[in-house]
Design an enzyme around this catalytic site. Structure first.
Site, PDB file in Angstrom:
ATOM      1  N   LYS A  28     -22.516   0.897   6.885  1.00 32.10           N
ATOM      2  CA  LYS A  28     -21.984   1.755   8.006  1.00 32.10           C
ATOM      3  C   LYS A  28     -20.444   2.280   7.510  1.00 32.10           C
ATOM      4  CE  LYS A  28     -19.138   1.808  11.499  1.00 32.10           C
ATOM      5  NZ  LYS A  28     -18.613   2.961  11.564  1.00 32.10           N
ATOM      6  N   GLU A  88     -11.626  -8.058   4.477  1.00 34.46           N
ATOM      7  CA  GLU A  88     -10.550  -7.723   3.862  1.00 34.46           C
ATOM      8  C   GLU A  88      -9.559  -6.738   4.610  1.00 34.46           C
ATOM      9  OE1 GLU A  88      -7.676  -6.213   2.010  1.00 34.46           O
ATOM     10  OE2 GLU A  88      -8.953  -4.757   1.552  1.00 34.46           O
ATOM     11  N   CYS A  97      -4.173  -0.766   1.836  1.00 31.26           N
ATOM     12  CA  CYS A  97      -3.953  -2.072   2.458  1.00 31.26           C
ATOM     13  C   CYS A  97      -2.916  -2.651   1.431  1.00 31.26           C
ATOM     14  CB  CYS A  97      -5.142  -2.827   2.464  1.00 31.26           C
ATOM     15  SG  CYS A  97      -6.315  -2.955   0.928  1.00 31.26           S
ATOM     16  N   GLU A 148       2.093  -3.647   9.978  1.00 29.27           N
ATOM     17  CA  GLU A 148       1.286  -2.493   8.983  1.00 29.27           C
ATOM     18  C   GLU A 148       1.483  -1.085   9.435  1.00 29.27           C
ATOM     19  OE1 GLU A 148      -2.348  -2.335   6.025  1.00 29.27           O
ATOM     20  OE2 GLU A 148      -2.836  -2.915   8.007  1.00 29.27           O
TER      21      GLU A 148
END
Length: 512
Positions: free
Chosen positions: A191, A266, A300, A401
């Site tokens: 997906k 992750e 990231c 973040e």
């Protein structure tokens, strides 16, 4: 044009208007059970629809898992070198279609064309690397403590695995998961992110043409809350690999824990570049520009913090802002553009909200800070590259973040404080140190708390032949790429063969 593409167009019809693309389940392109679709938009111009994609339901997920489960026994018995040959063929097909896929990526995801080519190249590299694993998949052979007894361990595929991928690397990250999963003998339900389904579909088409049998790879699009969690919940899916936000990762990992299901995450990062007083200043500025504003900060591993020694702070900030002013913002298909759009309007608003938070907290806005609302970029999701100075370690823009072209410059007194500040977040993916002192460099390698450490290089630029992942809130200890990718997608099976012809009791029998 591949035969797969032709067959898909024959089913769905090729017109000048945006195409409608279906799921790929059990070797067939099929509509979502409810017939509904969602659009994928060009972030450089949200009025442009890239295509319409199946808005799938849990019913569609069940069909995909049915197909994967049915295909698993035969695929598992296919010799690993033969599985690897398919992945190697996929590498050559990716090379042939690199420019087409990169151009599509610019239109669908927004990164500049050079970076998009690099994204596809990473998938090519991963395919070639993992194809080599088809002739290794190494186990262990060790001496037994008993006579006339053979002891070894081998790798076995897990079964059906669910792979959930993000939009920022829409070809590379799926390749990190799909290629080792298939080489290891698993079947896949894949997906992709709803923002980049066409890039993912093109990768699937390559694998189909390379020879992946029906049911071994199944592709399904739709919202994570409906499709992603349905994959997680299906008991026949034995393992999940997800790349995404920390919040989503925690939810998925928590549920997998309840189901006793293997999960590799992750997740986020709050990465930092440390610039010491003996650093090559020009090199450190180059690294910060690439680390902070490459992919519009949507990595990231992006350098959203720059930690600078007090003796070089003013000089460094002046040079950084001067260079940032030369960055060209625009559509990534223009080869002169340095920074493309962010992925969508929602993310654009979130990034600009962090700019407001930084100003409210007392950080000094040195450059940028605005959404582009006029001119030829007005219909896109463009945010100016943004630099904050006088940032304190406890400010939200130094802790959370942002996932956009925003970086925070923090002044420190010495090397020890730089290490402390660099380690002072909940994340631990990628940290960097610029210094000419070899002793400091090795201390940094030891003391920086992150899965990846760079010396005299920015926080972005990992290579596929080494483990990728982080510590703390960045993940749950698993690593992608390198040999560790095989660990994610195999189980260890220990085997003993006793050819003594008598009962021997380990830990009891004497060695006589």
């Amino acid at each position: 044009m591949s035969s797969t593409t032709k067959s898909r167009e024959a089913v769905q019809g090729k017109t000048t208007s945006p195409q409608t693309y279906n799921n790929y389940i059990g070797g067939h392109w099929v509509k979502a059970e409810n017939g509904e679709t969602f659009p994928s938009l060009n972030p450089a111009n949200v009025k442009e629809i890239i295509g319409h994609f199946a808005a799938s339901t849990p019913t569609d997920v069940k069909k995909a898992v049915d197909a994967a489960a049915a295909a698993f026994p035969k695929w598992k018995r296919t010799p690993a070198p033969h599985r690897a040959e398919i992945i190697l063929k996929a590498a050559y097909l990716l090379e042939q279609r690199k420019e087409e896929m990169a151009t599509t990526m610019v239109r669908e995801m927004g990164k500049v064309i050079k970076e998009a080519r690099g994204d596809v190249q990473e998938a090519i590299d991963m395919a070639k690397y993992m194809a080599g694993e088809g002739r290794r998949l190494a186990g262990q052979t060790v001496p037994s403590e008993l006579k006339d007894k053979f002891a070894m361990s081998v790798r076995a595929p897990i079964g059906v695995v669910g792979l959930i991928t993000p939009w920022n690397f829409p070809v590379a990250i799926p390749s990190w998961k799909i290629f080792p999963a298939l080489v290891a003998g698993n079947t896949v339900v894949f997906k992709p992110a709803t923002d980049t389904p066409l890039c993912a579909l093109m990768l699937v088409e390559v694998l189909i043409e390379a020879g992946v049998p029906p049911g071994v790879l199944n592709f399904i699009t739709g919202a994570g809350s409906k499709v992603g969690m349905a994959i997680v919940e299906d008991p026949r899916v034995r393992a999940i690999s997800i790349t995404g936000s920390t919040d989503v990762g925690k939810k998925v990992a928590g549920r997998c824990g309840e189901l006793m299901k293997r999960i590799s995450c992750e997740l986020g990062g709050k990465n930092a570049i440390c610039v010491m007083e003996d650093a090559d200043l020009e090199l450190a500025v180059d690294g910060a520009l690439w680390g902070a504003f490459g992919t519009a900060g949507q990595r990231c591993t992006a350098a959203s913090r720059i930690i600078v020694h007090k003796d070089r702070y003013d000089e460094y900030v002046e040079a950084l802002v001067k260079r940032a002013k030369t960055l060209k913002l625009g559509n990534g298909l223009d080869p002169s553009v340095h920074v493309g759009p962010v992925i969508n309007k929602s993310q654009l608003a979130s990034i600009n909200n962090y700019v407001a938070i930084g100003q409210k907290e007392g950080a000094k806005l040195l450059f940028g800070g605005k959404i582009v609302t006029d001119g030829e970029l007005a219909d896109g999701c463009f945010h100016e590259p943004t630099i904050f100075g006088d940032v304190k370690q406890d400010m939200r823009i130094a802790q959370e973040e942002i996932f956009g072209p925003v970086t925070a410059v923090i002044k420190v007194n010495d090397f020890e404080e730089a290490i402390k500040v660099a380690n002072g977040t909940d994340y631990g993916l990628s940290l960097s140190m610029y210094t000419k002192d070899v002793n400091r460099a090795f201390r940094a390698m030891e003391e920086l708390e992150s899965g990846i450490v760079y010396i005299n290089a920015p926080t972005i630029g990992a290579e596929i032949q080494l483990p990728f992942g982080g510590v703390k809130q960045t993940g749950n200890g698993h690593r992608e790429a390198g040999l560790t990718a095989i660990d994610q997608f195999t189980e260890w099976k220990t085997i003993f063969v006793d050819y003594s012809g008598r009962l021997q009791k380990a830990q009891i029998d004497s060695y006589e």
